[in-house]
Scaffold this motif. Structure first.
Motif, PDB file in Angstrom:
ATOM      1  N   GLY A 190       0.813  -1.207   0.000  1.00 10.39           N
ATOM      2  CA  GLY A 190       0.000   0.000   0.000  1.00 10.39           C
ATOM      3  C   GLY A 190       0.845   1.253   0.000  1.00 10.39           C
ATOM      4  O   GLY A 190       1.696   1.429   0.877  1.00 10.39           O
ATOM      5  N   GLY A 191       0.620   2.137  -0.991  1.00  5.94           N
ATOM      6  CA  GLY A 191       1.443   3.334  -1.136  1.00  5.94           C
ATOM      7  C   GLY A 191       0.730   4.618  -0.786  1.00  5.94           C
ATOM      8  O   GLY A 191       1.019   5.671  -1.366  1.00  5.94           O
ATOM      9  N   GLY A 192      -0.198   4.552   0.175  1.00  4.76           N
ATOM     10  CA  GLY A 192      -0.824   5.767   0.689  1.00  4.76           C
ATOM     11  C   GLY A 192       0.056   6.403   1.745  1.00  4.76           C
ATOM     12  O   GLY A 192       1.225   6.020   1.911  1.00  4.76           O
ATOM     13  N   PRO A 193      -0.453   7.382   2.489  1.00  3.20           N
ATOM     14  CA  PRO A 193       0.378   8.067   3.488  1.00  3.20           C
ATOM     15  C   PRO A 193       0.945   7.139   4.549  1.00  3.20           C
ATOM     16  O   PRO A 193       2.072   7.346   5.013  1.00  3.20           O
ATOM     17  CB  PRO A 193      -0.582   9.098   4.106  1.00  3.20           C
ATOM     18  CG  PRO A 193      -1.957   8.647   3.722  1.00  3.20           C
ATOM     19  CD  PRO A 193      -1.806   7.956   2.414  1.00  3.20           C
ATOM     20  N   ALA A 194       0.196   6.093   4.942  1.00  2.00           N
ATOM     21  CA  ALA A 194       0.713   5.159   5.948  1.00  2.00           C
ATOM     22  C   ALA A 194       1.894   4.363   5.398  1.00  2.00           C
ATOM     23  O   ALA A 194       2.947   4.264   6.028  1.00  2.00           O
ATOM     24  CB  ALA A 194      -0.396   4.216   6.410  1.00  2.00           C
ATOM     25  N   GLY A 195       1.716   3.789   4.222  1.00  2.00           N
ATOM     26  CA  GLY A 195       2.788   3.003   3.623  1.00  2.00           C
ATOM     27  C   GLY A 195       4.007   3.839   3.284  1.00  2.00           C
ATOM     28  O   GLY A 195       5.152   3.417   3.484  1.00  2.00           O
ATOM     29  N   LEU A 196       3.768   5.048   2.779  1.00  3.64           N
ATOM     30  CA  LEU A 196       4.876   5.930   2.415  1.00  3.64           C
ATOM     31  C   LEU A 196       5.679   6.343   3.643  1.00  3.64           C
ATOM     32  O   LEU A 196       6.911   6.336   3.621  1.00  3.64           O
ATOM     33  CB  LEU A 196       4.333   7.177   1.702  1.00  3.64           C
ATOM     34  CG  LEU A 196       3.764   6.930   0.299  1.00  3.64           C
ATOM     35  CD1 LEU A 196       2.945   8.135  -0.154  1.00  3.64           C
ATOM     36  CD2 LEU A 196       4.881   6.643  -0.705  1.00  3.64           C
ATOM     37  N   ASN A 197       4.996   6.686   4.723  1.00  2.00           N
ATOM     38  CA  ASN A 197       5.721   7.102   5.921  1.00  2.00           C
ATOM     39  C   ASN A 197       6.460   5.936   6.562  1.00  2.00           C
ATOM     40  O   ASN A 197       7.557   6.086   7.106  1.00  2.00           O
ATOM     41  CB  ASN A 197       4.761   7.743   6.927  1.00  2.00           C
ATOM     42  CG  ASN A 197       5.292   9.067   7.456  1.00  2.00           C
ATOM     43  OD1 ASN A 197       5.574   9.970   6.676  1.00  2.00           O
ATOM     44  ND2 ASN A 197       5.438   9.174   8.757  1.00  2.00           N
ATOM     45  N   ALA A 198       5.859   4.744   6.486  1.00  2.99           N
ATOM     46  CA  ALA A 198       6.536   3.548   6.991  1.00  2.99           C
ATOM     47  C   ALA A 198       7.819   3.296   6.203  1.00  2.99           C
ATOM     48  O   ALA A 198       8.868   2.967   6.777  1.00  2.99           O
ATOM     49  CB  ALA A 198       5.615   2.339   6.901  1.00  2.99           C
ATOM     50  N   ALA A 199       7.749   3.450   4.881  1.00  5.56           N
ATOM     51  CA  ALA A 199       8.936   3.250   4.039  1.00  5.56           C
ATOM     52  C   ALA A 199      10.023   4.258   4.379  1.00  5.56           C
ATOM     53  O   ALA A 199      11.221   3.924   4.430  1.00  5.56           O
ATOM     54  CB  ALA A 199       8.549   3.366   2.565  1.00  5.56           C
ATOM     55  N   LEU A 200       9.624   5.499   4.627  1.00  5.29           N
ATOM     56  CA  LEU A 200      10.592   6.542   4.975  1.00  5.29           C
ATOM     57  C   LEU A 200      11.311   6.210   6.279  1.00  5.29           C
ATOM     58  O   LEU A 200      12.546   6.263   6.360  1.00  5.29           O
ATOM     59  CB  LEU A 200       9.871   7.888   5.091  1.00  5.29           C
ATOM     60  CG  LEU A 200      10.713   9.069   5.564  1.00  5.29           C
ATOM     61  CD1 LEU A 200      11.787   9.413   4.548  1.00  5.29           C
ATOM     62  CD2 LEU A 200       9.820  10.280   5.840  1.00  5.29           C
ATOM     63  N   VAL A 233      15.473   1.316   0.099  1.00  2.00           N
ATOM     64  CA  VAL A 233      14.032   1.239  -0.162  1.00  2.00           C
ATOM     65  C   VAL A 233      13.790   1.204  -1.659  1.00  2.00           C
ATOM     66  O   VAL A 233      14.288   2.053  -2.399  1.00  2.00           O
ATOM     67  CB  VAL A 233      13.283   2.441   0.445  1.00  2.00           C
ATOM     68  CG1 VAL A 233      11.782   2.333   0.159  1.00  2.00           C
ATOM     69  CG2 VAL A 233      13.528   2.526   1.941  1.00  2.00           C
ATOM     70  N   GLN A 234      13.046   0.214  -2.111  1.00  4.04           N
ATOM     71  CA  GLN A 234      12.626   0.153  -3.517  1.00  4.04           C
ATOM     72  C   GLN A 234      11.113   0.160  -3.595  1.00  4.04           C
ATOM     73  O   GLN A 234      10.417  -0.256  -2.664  1.00  4.04           O
ATOM     74  CB  GLN A 234      13.186  -1.095  -4.203  1.00  4.04           C
ATOM     75  CG  GLN A 234      12.819  -2.406  -3.539  1.00  4.04           C
ATOM     76  CD  GLN A 234      13.373  -3.611  -4.271  1.00  4.04           C
ATOM     77  OE1 GLN A 234      13.239  -3.718  -5.485  1.00  4.04           O
ATOM     78  NE2 GLN A 234      14.008  -4.513  -3.539  1.00  4.04           N
ATOM     79  N   THR A 235      10.577   0.669  -4.690  1.00  8.10           N
ATOM     80  CA  THR A 235       9.127   0.712  -4.885  1.00  8.10           C
ATOM     81  C   THR A 235       8.759  -0.044  -6.152  1.00  8.10           C
ATOM     82  O   THR A 235       9.504  -0.035  -7.131  1.00  8.10           O
ATOM     83  CB  THR A 235       8.620   2.159  -4.996  1.00  8.10           C
ATOM     84  OG1 THR A 235       9.244   2.795  -6.118  1.00  8.10           O
ATOM     85  CG2 THR A 235       8.939   2.942  -3.729  1.00  8.10           C
ATOM     86  N   LYS A 236       7.604  -0.699  -6.105  1.00 10.93           N
ATOM     87  CA  LYS A 236       7.093  -1.445  -7.249  1.00 10.93           C
ATOM     88  C   LYS A 236       5.623  -1.070  -7.459  1.00 10.93           C
ATOM     89  O   LYS A 236       4.819  -1.178  -6.534  1.00 10.93           O
ATOM     90  CB  LYS A 236       7.201  -2.952  -7.015  1.00 10.93           C
ATOM     91  CG  LYS A 236       8.627  -3.480  -6.874  1.00 10.93           C
ATOM     92  CD  LYS A 236       9.348  -3.480  -8.201  1.00 10.93           C
ATOM     93  CE  LYS A 236      10.754  -4.063  -8.060  1.00 10.93           C
ATOM     94  NZ  LYS A 236      11.504  -4.033  -9.343  1.00 10.93           N
ATOM     95  N   LYS A 237       5.283  -0.626  -8.659  1.00 14.86           N
ATOM     96  CA  LYS A 237       3.902  -0.265  -8.964  1.00 14.86           C
ATOM     97  C   LYS A 237       3.154  -1.506  -9.444  1.00 14.86           C
ATOM     98  O   LYS A 237       2.798  -1.654 -10.610  1.00 14.86           O
ATOM     99  CB  LYS A 237       3.858   0.841 -10.011  1.00 14.86           C
ATOM    100  CG  LYS A 237       2.490   1.500 -10.147  1.00 14.86           C
ATOM    101  CD  LYS A 237       2.507   2.651 -11.133  1.00 14.86           C
ATOM    102  CE  LYS A 237       3.267   3.834 -10.577  1.00 14.86           C
ATOM    103  NZ  LYS A 237       3.152   5.035 -11.472  1.00 14.86           N
ATOM    104  N   VAL A 238       2.950  -2.417  -8.511  1.00 17.70           N
ATOM    105  CA  VAL A 238       2.249  -3.672  -8.801  1.00 17.70           C
ATOM    106  C   VAL A 238       1.295  -3.973  -7.646  1.00 17.70           C
ATOM    107  O   VAL A 238       1.366  -3.347  -6.589  1.00 17.70           O
ATOM    108  CB  VAL A 238       3.240  -4.853  -8.979  1.00 17.70           C
ATOM    109  CG1 VAL A 238       4.138  -4.636 -10.175  1.00 17.70           C
ATOM    110  CG2 VAL A 238       4.052  -5.056  -7.716  1.00 17.70           C
TER     111      VAL A 238
END
Length: 301
Positions: free
Chosen positions: A9-19, A72-77
């Motif tokens: 999940g790439g919403g604000p929760a997922g993005l902040n967790a990744a950061l 950190v890597q991101t995948k649009k899948v």
């Protein structure tokens, strides 16, 4: 390669967790299907330093921050399935059949919402009809508003909206949702109630102008709010065995830990309360701290 954490999940929760995990030097992969629930809105509010930011701009800025951290890597899948390879390893399989191994998982997929059965409501949702007065009440202040709701949630929502506008009509679309006592309370406050079924909504370019009822009456309104029903967007949490609360969210502790060892939850997917950008982001931080803390303690066993 076995990753420290996979974030779904790439919403604000997922993005902040990744950061946060990137800054903790953890190997992380963020899976984002790029279908955020708040994509219908033009602006997001209530996040200090980012008040009025568009959802797309927020995500772009977040990815810009995350790119500073090479682990950190991101995948649009989209993740189709999760299997437990061992007591400490999960296998995540994408819809395309690619697989990834990770020691921990953060589920940050948000929730899926359904709107009342009103013709044309999607044309106005996110433009002049909203679900959160804290997010959009200021922009609709002192205007003639409608609250469209088919559930008893309307009672609490109407009381909240009253802070921003006293010119409020609760439209229940043919449903009887209030007791006589509740109706009398609203009447004393000048809040009207229309129980007739709604035929359609009228306006232009997403700006509401009229609510049309089955009895032939029309109600002039400049915008309004709606109560939504929320549910899990997929079966991933259920398949992992995560326990749910009465609102359909994943039960998690203060650091995002679920009842399934190695699985954490963050954001709207677990919070039974207001869907706020800043709350979701903070949930992502807490879950990331839970993951990093648990990984650290396991290294010292």
């Amino acid at each position: 390669m076995i990753l420290d954490c996979a974030i779904i999940g790439g919403g604000p929760a997922g993005l902040n967790a990744a950061l946060v995990l990137g800054r903790a030097r953890r190997s992380v992969i963020l899976f984002d299907n790029d279908q955020p629930r708040n994509a219908v809105t033009h602006e997001s509010h209530g996040f200090i330093t980012r008040d009025g930011v568009s959802p797309r701009e927020f995500r772009d800025l977040a990815h810009q921050d995350i790119r500073k951290y090479p682990s950190v890597q991101t995948k649009k899948v989209e993740i189709a399935e999760i299997q437990r390879e061992s007591s400490s390893i999960f296998k995540l399989i994408t819809q395309e059949g690619m697989s990834y191994l990770s020691r921990k998982i953060i589920v940050a997929t948000g929730l899926k919402e359904s709107l009342p059965n009103v013709k044309g409501i999607r044309n106005y949702y996110g433009k002049s009809i909203f679900s959160c007065p804290y997010c959009d009440g200021w922009e609709l202040r002192e205007q003639p508003l409608a609250l469209i709701s088919e559930s008893k949630n309307a009672i609490h929502m109407a009381k909240m909206i009253y802070q921003w506008s006293k010119d409020l009509v609760v439209c229940t679309n043919g449903n009887k949702i209030m007791t006589e006592t509740e109706e009398q309370l609203f009447k004393r406050k000048g809040i009207r109630i229309k129980e007739e079924p709604i035929v359609n909504l009228r306006g232009s370019d997403g700006n509401l102008e009229k609510v049309v009822f089955a009895d032939g009456t029309e109600l002039d309104r400049a915008g309004g709010f709606v109560t939504t029903e929320l549910e899990q967007p997929n079966d991933l949490a259920h398949s992992l065995g995560c326990e749910m609360n009465k609102q359909g969210g994943i039960i998690a502790d203060a650091l995002g830990r679920t009842n399934v060892e190695g699985v954490y939850a963050a954001g709207d997917v677990s919070v039974a309360g207001p869907s706020q950008l800043i709350i979701a982001a903070s949930e992502g931080t807490r879950a990331a701290m839970g993951v990093n803390s648990d990984l650290t303690m396991e290294e010292f066993k």
